[in-house]
Design a protein around this motif. Structure first.
Motif, PDB file in Angstrom:
ATOM      1  N   UNK A  15     -11.134  10.919 -13.142  1.00  0.00           N
ATOM      2  CA  UNK A  15      -9.734  10.582 -12.896  1.00  0.00           C
ATOM      3  C   UNK A  15      -9.405  10.596 -11.405  1.00  0.00           C
ATOM      4  N   UNK A  16     -10.031  11.495 -10.673  1.00  0.00           N
ATOM      5  CA  UNK A  16      -9.880  11.516  -9.209  1.00  0.00           C
ATOM      6  C   UNK A  16     -10.313  10.166  -8.646  1.00  0.00           C
ATOM      7  N   UNK A  17     -11.473   9.704  -9.087  1.00  0.00           N
ATOM      8  CA  UNK A  17     -12.003   8.429  -8.582  1.00  0.00           C
ATOM      9  C   UNK A  17     -11.083   7.262  -8.937  1.00  0.00           C
ATOM     10  N   UNK A  18     -10.487   7.296 -10.127  1.00  0.00           N
ATOM     11  CA  UNK A  18      -9.561   6.219 -10.507  1.00  0.00           C
ATOM     12  C   UNK A  18      -8.337   6.208  -9.594  1.00  0.00           C
ATOM     13  N   UNK A  19      -7.773   7.387  -9.313  1.00  0.00           N
ATOM     14  CA  UNK A  19      -6.611   7.438  -8.421  1.00  0.00           C
ATOM     15  C   UNK A  19      -6.981   6.985  -7.008  1.00  0.00           C
ATOM     16  N   UNK A  20      -8.141   7.419  -6.521  1.00  0.00           N
ATOM     17  CA  UNK A  20      -8.577   7.022  -5.182  1.00  0.00           C
ATOM     18  C   UNK A  20      -8.797   5.508  -5.109  1.00  0.00           C
ATOM     19  N   UNK A  21      -9.468   4.963  -6.092  1.00  0.00           N
ATOM     20  CA  UNK A  21      -9.736   3.518  -6.120  1.00  0.00           C
ATOM     21  C   UNK A  21      -8.446   2.719  -6.192  1.00  0.00           C
ATOM     22  N   UNK A  22      -7.519   3.195  -7.007  1.00  0.00           N
ATOM     23  CA  UNK A  22      -6.232   2.510  -7.145  1.00  0.00           C
ATOM     24  C   UNK A  22      -5.487   2.518  -5.818  1.00  0.00           C
ATOM     25  N   UNK A  23      -5.421   3.671  -5.170  1.00  0.00           N
ATOM     26  CA  UNK A  23      -4.719   3.774  -3.886  1.00  0.00           C
ATOM     27  C   UNK A  23      -5.335   2.823  -2.858  1.00  0.00           C
ATOM     28  N   UNK A  24      -6.651   2.837  -2.748  1.00  0.00           N
ATOM     29  CA  UNK A  24      -7.322   1.972  -1.756  1.00  0.00           C
ATOM     30  C   UNK A  24      -7.153   0.494  -2.091  1.00  0.00           C
ATOM     31  N   UNK A  25      -7.276   0.163  -3.371  1.00  0.00           N
ATOM     32  CA  UNK A  25      -7.130  -1.236  -3.792  1.00  0.00           C
ATOM     33  C   UNK A  25      -5.718  -1.746  -3.488  1.00  0.00           C
ATOM     34  N   UNK A  26      -4.715  -0.972  -3.855  1.00  0.00           N
ATOM     35  CA  UNK A  26      -3.333  -1.393  -3.603  1.00  0.00           C
ATOM     36  C   UNK A  26      -3.074  -1.545  -2.112  1.00  0.00           C
ATOM     37  N   UNK A  27      -3.611  -0.628  -1.304  1.00  0.00           N
ATOM     38  CA  UNK A  27      -3.396  -0.704   0.138  1.00  0.00           C
ATOM     39  C   UNK A  27      -4.056  -1.947   0.728  1.00  0.00           C
ATOM     40  N   UNK A  28      -5.230  -2.257   0.242  1.00  0.00           N
ATOM     41  CA  UNK A  28      -5.993  -3.375   0.807  1.00  0.00           C
ATOM     42  C   UNK A  28      -5.531  -4.741   0.277  1.00  0.00           C
TER      43      UNK A  28
END
Length: 134
Positions: A15-28
């Motif tokens: 779940x940590x990885x999902x939140x991190x990936x989501x944050x980075x994807x949305x930012x990029x």
């Protein structure tokens, strides 16, 4: 074969990885960037990483979002560096405060800091898990 405890820690880390990936994807990828939502996911990744340490040490997970309080609960087991405490303190308001319209807009620079703070907290938590598993 993993025991139940290791499996549970890994589930939290997933779940940590999902939140991190989501944050980075949305930012990029998103324009305009949903800065409040990105910061929320940064806070959530850090919170879940800290809570994975609760699972690792078989401490009951408390249902709060204040990262400093969470860190204080695990300090008997881990020496928490000041950088992790500072990053956690800066991320905590994104759990709720900035997710509602009555609060001021978040700037992109603050969002970049939230992404960096997320990495500081998550990387430290993962290192503790790795050390305990060795």
């Amino acid at each position: 074969m993993k025991n139940d405890l290791e499996h549970d820690v890994d589930q939290w880390l997933r779940f940590v990885e999902m939140d991190m990936s989501t944050a980075r994807h949305l930012f990029k990828m998103m324009h305009p960037k949903p800065l409040e939502i990105i910061c929320f996911h940064c806070q959530q990744a850090a919170e879940k990483a800290i809570k994975a340490l609760f699972i690792l040490k078989e401490i009951e997970v408390i249902k709060i979002h204040d990262l400093i309080i969470l860190l204080k609960k695990i300090e008997p087991f881990f020496s928490v560096p000041l950088s992790v405490k500072n990053a956690s303190d800066d991320l905590t308001p994104f759990a709720a405060t900035f997710r509602y319209p009555q609060y001021p807009d978040i700037e992109e620079e603050l969002t970049q800091k939230a992404l960096s703070d997320m990495d500081i907290v998550v990387d430290w938590c993962k290192e503790q898990i790795k050390t305990c598993r060795s």
